[in-house]
Design an enzyme around this catalytic site. Sequence first.
Site, PDB file in Angstrom:
ATOM      1  N   ASN A   7       0.878  -1.172   0.000  1.00  0.00           N
ATOM      2  CA  ASN A   7       0.000   0.000   0.000  1.00  0.00           C
ATOM      3  C   ASN A   7       0.917   1.224   0.000  1.00  0.00           C
ATOM      4  OD1 ASN A   7      -1.914   1.935   0.402  1.00  0.00           O
ATOM      5  ND2 ASN A   7      -2.826   1.000   2.212  1.00  0.00           N
ATOM      6  N   ARG A 103      -2.628  -2.254  -3.514  1.00  0.00           N
ATOM      7  CA  ARG A 103      -3.856  -1.502  -3.349  1.00  0.00           C
ATOM      8  C   ARG A 103      -3.772  -0.315  -4.313  1.00  0.00           C
ATOM      9  NH1 ARG A 103      -5.957   0.802   1.980  1.00  0.00           N
ATOM     10  NH2 ARG A 103      -8.008   1.408   1.306  1.00  0.00           N
ATOM     11  N   HIS A 193     -12.777   2.969  -0.213  1.00  0.00           N
ATOM     12  CA  HIS A 193     -12.804   1.997   0.898  1.00  0.00           C
ATOM     13  C   HIS A 193     -13.475   0.701   0.456  1.00  0.00           C
ATOM     14  CE1 HIS A 193     -12.612   5.300   4.245  1.00  0.00           C
ATOM     15  NE2 HIS A 193     -11.407   4.822   3.994  1.00  0.00           N
ATOM     16  N   GLY A 223     -12.162   5.616  10.045  1.00  0.00           N
ATOM     17  CA  GLY A 223     -10.731   5.687  10.356  1.00  0.00           C
ATOM     18  C   GLY A 223     -10.322   7.137  10.210  1.00  0.00           C
ATOM     19  N   ARG A 254     -10.836  15.979   6.649  1.00  0.00           N
ATOM     20  CA  ARG A 254     -11.670  16.323   5.476  1.00  0.00           C
ATOM     21  C   ARG A 254     -13.073  16.710   5.918  1.00  0.00           C
ATOM     22  NH1 ARG A 254     -10.643  10.797   2.574  1.00  0.00           N
ATOM     23  NH2 ARG A 254      -8.432  10.713   3.039  1.00  0.00           N
ATOM     24  N   MET A 297      -9.139  10.972  17.007  1.00  0.00           N
ATOM     25  CA  MET A 297     -10.354  10.788  17.805  1.00  0.00           C
ATOM     26  C   MET A 297     -10.046  10.451  19.260  1.00  0.00           C
ATOM     27  SD  MET A 297     -13.564  11.001  17.918  1.00  0.00           S
ATOM     28  CE  MET A 297     -14.628  10.829  16.499  1.00  0.00           C
ATOM     29  N   ILE A 346     -11.583   4.020  14.430  1.00  0.00           N
ATOM     30  CA  ILE A 346     -12.573   4.548  15.382  1.00  0.00           C
ATOM     31  C   ILE A 346     -13.698   3.528  15.578  1.00  0.00           C
ATOM     32  CG2 ILE A 346     -14.224   6.414  15.808  1.00  0.00           C
ATOM     33  CD1 ILE A 346     -12.435   8.209  13.992  1.00  0.00           C
ATOM     34  N   GLU A 348     -13.706   0.346  15.244  1.00  0.00           N
ATOM     35  CA  GLU A 348     -13.301  -0.890  15.928  1.00  0.00           C
ATOM     36  C   GLU A 348     -12.970  -0.663  17.395  1.00  0.00           C
ATOM     37  OE1 GLU A 348      -9.993  -2.495  13.682  1.00  0.00           O
ATOM     38  OE2 GLU A 348     -11.096  -2.224  11.821  1.00  0.00           O
ATOM     39  N   ASN A 349     -12.556   0.573  17.729  1.00  0.00           N
ATOM     40  CA  ASN A 349     -11.994   0.796  19.067  1.00  0.00           C
ATOM     41  C   ASN A 349     -12.813   1.686  19.984  1.00  0.00           C
ATOM     42  OD1 ASN A 349      -9.388  -0.610  18.963  1.00  0.00           O
ATOM     43  ND2 ASN A 349      -9.063   0.755  17.218  1.00  0.00           N
ATOM     44  N   GLU A 400      -8.084  -5.349   4.998  1.00  0.00           N
ATOM     45  CA  GLU A 400      -7.958  -5.096   3.558  1.00  0.00           C
ATOM     46  C   GLU A 400      -6.808  -5.897   2.962  1.00  0.00           C
ATOM     47  OE1 GLU A 400      -8.054  -1.024   4.995  1.00  0.00           O
ATOM     48  OE2 GLU A 400      -9.056  -0.477   3.143  1.00  0.00           O
TER      49      GLU A 400
HETATM   50  P1  AMP Z   1      -7.367   4.208  10.893  1.00  0.00           P
HETATM   51  O1  AMP Z   1      -7.226   5.232   9.805  1.00  0.00           O
HETATM   52  O2  AMP Z   1      -8.347   3.124  10.570  1.00  0.00           O
HETATM   53  O3  AMP Z   1      -6.052   3.686  11.413  1.00  0.00           O
HETATM   54  O4  AMP Z   1      -8.028   4.984  12.163  1.00  0.00           O
HETATM   55  C1  AMP Z   1      -7.388   6.057  12.776  1.00  0.00           C
HETATM   56  C2  AMP Z   1      -8.363   6.727  13.745  1.00  0.00           C
HETATM   57  O5  AMP Z   1      -8.791   5.766  14.733  1.00  0.00           O
HETATM   58  C3  AMP Z   1      -7.747   7.886  14.517  1.00  0.00           C
HETATM   59  O6  AMP Z   1      -8.659   8.963  14.552  1.00  0.00           O
HETATM   60  C4  AMP Z   1      -7.582   7.308  15.905  1.00  0.00           C
HETATM   61  O7  AMP Z   1      -7.636   8.308  16.900  1.00  0.00           O
HETATM   62  C5  AMP Z   1      -8.787   6.400  16.003  1.00  0.00           C
HETATM   63  N1  AMP Z   1      -8.673   5.465  17.119  1.00  0.00           N
HETATM   64  C6  AMP Z   1      -7.801   4.464  17.293  1.00  0.00           C
HETATM   65  N2  AMP Z   1      -7.988   3.890  18.511  1.00  0.00           N
HETATM   66  C7  AMP Z   1      -9.000   4.564  19.115  1.00  0.00           C
HETATM   67  C8  AMP Z   1      -9.670   4.467  20.380  1.00  0.00           C
HETATM   68  N3  AMP Z   1      -9.338   3.555  21.277  1.00  0.00           N
HETATM   69  N4  AMP Z   1     -10.678   5.326  20.633  1.00  0.00           N
HETATM   70  C9  AMP Z   1     -11.029   6.267  19.732  1.00  0.00           C
HETATM   71  N5  AMP Z   1     -10.443   6.410  18.528  1.00  0.00           N
HETATM   72  C10 AMP Z   1      -9.439   5.566  18.222  1.00  0.00           C
END
Ligand code: AMP
Length: 419
Positions: A7, A103, A193, A223, A254, A297, A346, A348-349, A400
């Site tokens: 990627n 990708r 996506h 994300g 964005r 986040m 975001i 997932e977590n 992915e």
């Molecule tokens: P990604 O692009 O899929 O890696 O997602 C990145 C985003 O996920 C960022 O805004 C991170 O702050 C958020 N993120 C990762 N872990 C957490 C968490 N435990 N709580 C809230 N946001 C999270």
Amino acid sequence: MNILVLNCGSSSVKFQLINTDQHLIELNTDKRLAYGVIERIGGPALVNFSVVNADGSSRSHREAIPLRDHSAAIEKIVQWIISQEANIPGISSYADIAAVGHRVVHGGEELTSSMMITDSVIKQIEDCIDLAPLHNPQNLKGIYAIKKVFGGTAKQVAVFDTAFHHTLPDYAYLYAIPYQFYRRHKIRRYGFHGVSHRYVQYRYRTLVGLERESVNVISIHLGNGCSVCAIKGGRSMDTSMGMTPLEGLVMGTRSGDIDPAIIEHLSHKEGYSQAEVQSVLNKQSGLLGISGLTNDMRELIAEAVENDDRRAKLAIEVFAYRIKKYIGSYLAAMNGASAIIFTGGIGENSDYVRGKIANGLEWLGLHVDFDRNAATIRGKEGKISQDGSRLDSWVIPTNEELMIARDTFRCVMGLELPR
Ligand code: AMP
């Protein structure tokens, strides 16, 4: 078959080495052997590689070395994979890497499924640069680099982020601007996506035991970039990103949807050029723009919860509200769905953000189970709604790279690709 998944971004290359074949796909036991990233290519680059041990733990290798370009970075990755230091079982030469899956962000209207990369496919990907000037050139750098490192006969496969959305009906992909602009310049919704939304669709039907044709869900990828996809009968029928990844949900930096008249207004009031307005909308808006603090986040939630920061709270409210509106409109467009599914960093977590989105959707039949929601974080997969909820909610961590590795295997073997 050992597949190298790449990627390529503007100054970074992420990779995974995945062992897969038909049998492993059927048992869902394909194995990630190694993964990593090189950042800040073009200067003193940061290398961060890991090998996955047999017990699932990993060994890491980190260093800082000057890497001139993507080609040097990819050579570094391959040299390390086959090295004695990495010591990956069964891999000690170039020949042990059977193929490379890339990708590729934009496939336009023509490149609608994963495919072997030939000179004519490279030409078609180059033709799509117009539609994705920020992304396709980076993806192409990876393709050229593999040719250079492995030689012209290397087996390479392109997996397109837009491909899953090629089933959008015309009434969902057309913008209401003069039709000739679609004809002349291919201005339409493409969506992105797609590899992630397709994985979510595949994984959900595997988990609940459905045929693809019976999958009616809303996949919500949150994300750094964010998008929603309405999946009806297992196919994408609408999605929030548009001709570019700028449209739709509020994202890290964005804006997502705005009134297009704002562009001219902003340019007039602030004396911005077209490029400066685009930069504001892509890089200084979204969560960062509203909060004035961060696009992350995790940090925003900390500011909102611990420091009661007004604008951090507002950014999260606007973020969640926009998602809610998309869920409502897609449920109407689809005539109902069985589940909404969260994925991405975001999704997932953050049980906090998921709770904010789901709160107030009871009328639609969604009842979140508080304990399940709180427990389903950090890579866990599962249902977070109460049993008997008319509209379920799930968390499915995206993968992915796995989809890219499997498509690469299938293309190399000449097997039919699942949609
Ligand atoms: P990604 O692009 O899929 O890696 O997602 C990145 C985003 O996920 C960022 O805004 C991170 O702050 C958020 N993120 C990762 N872990 C957490 C968490 N435990 N709580 C809230 N946001 C999270």
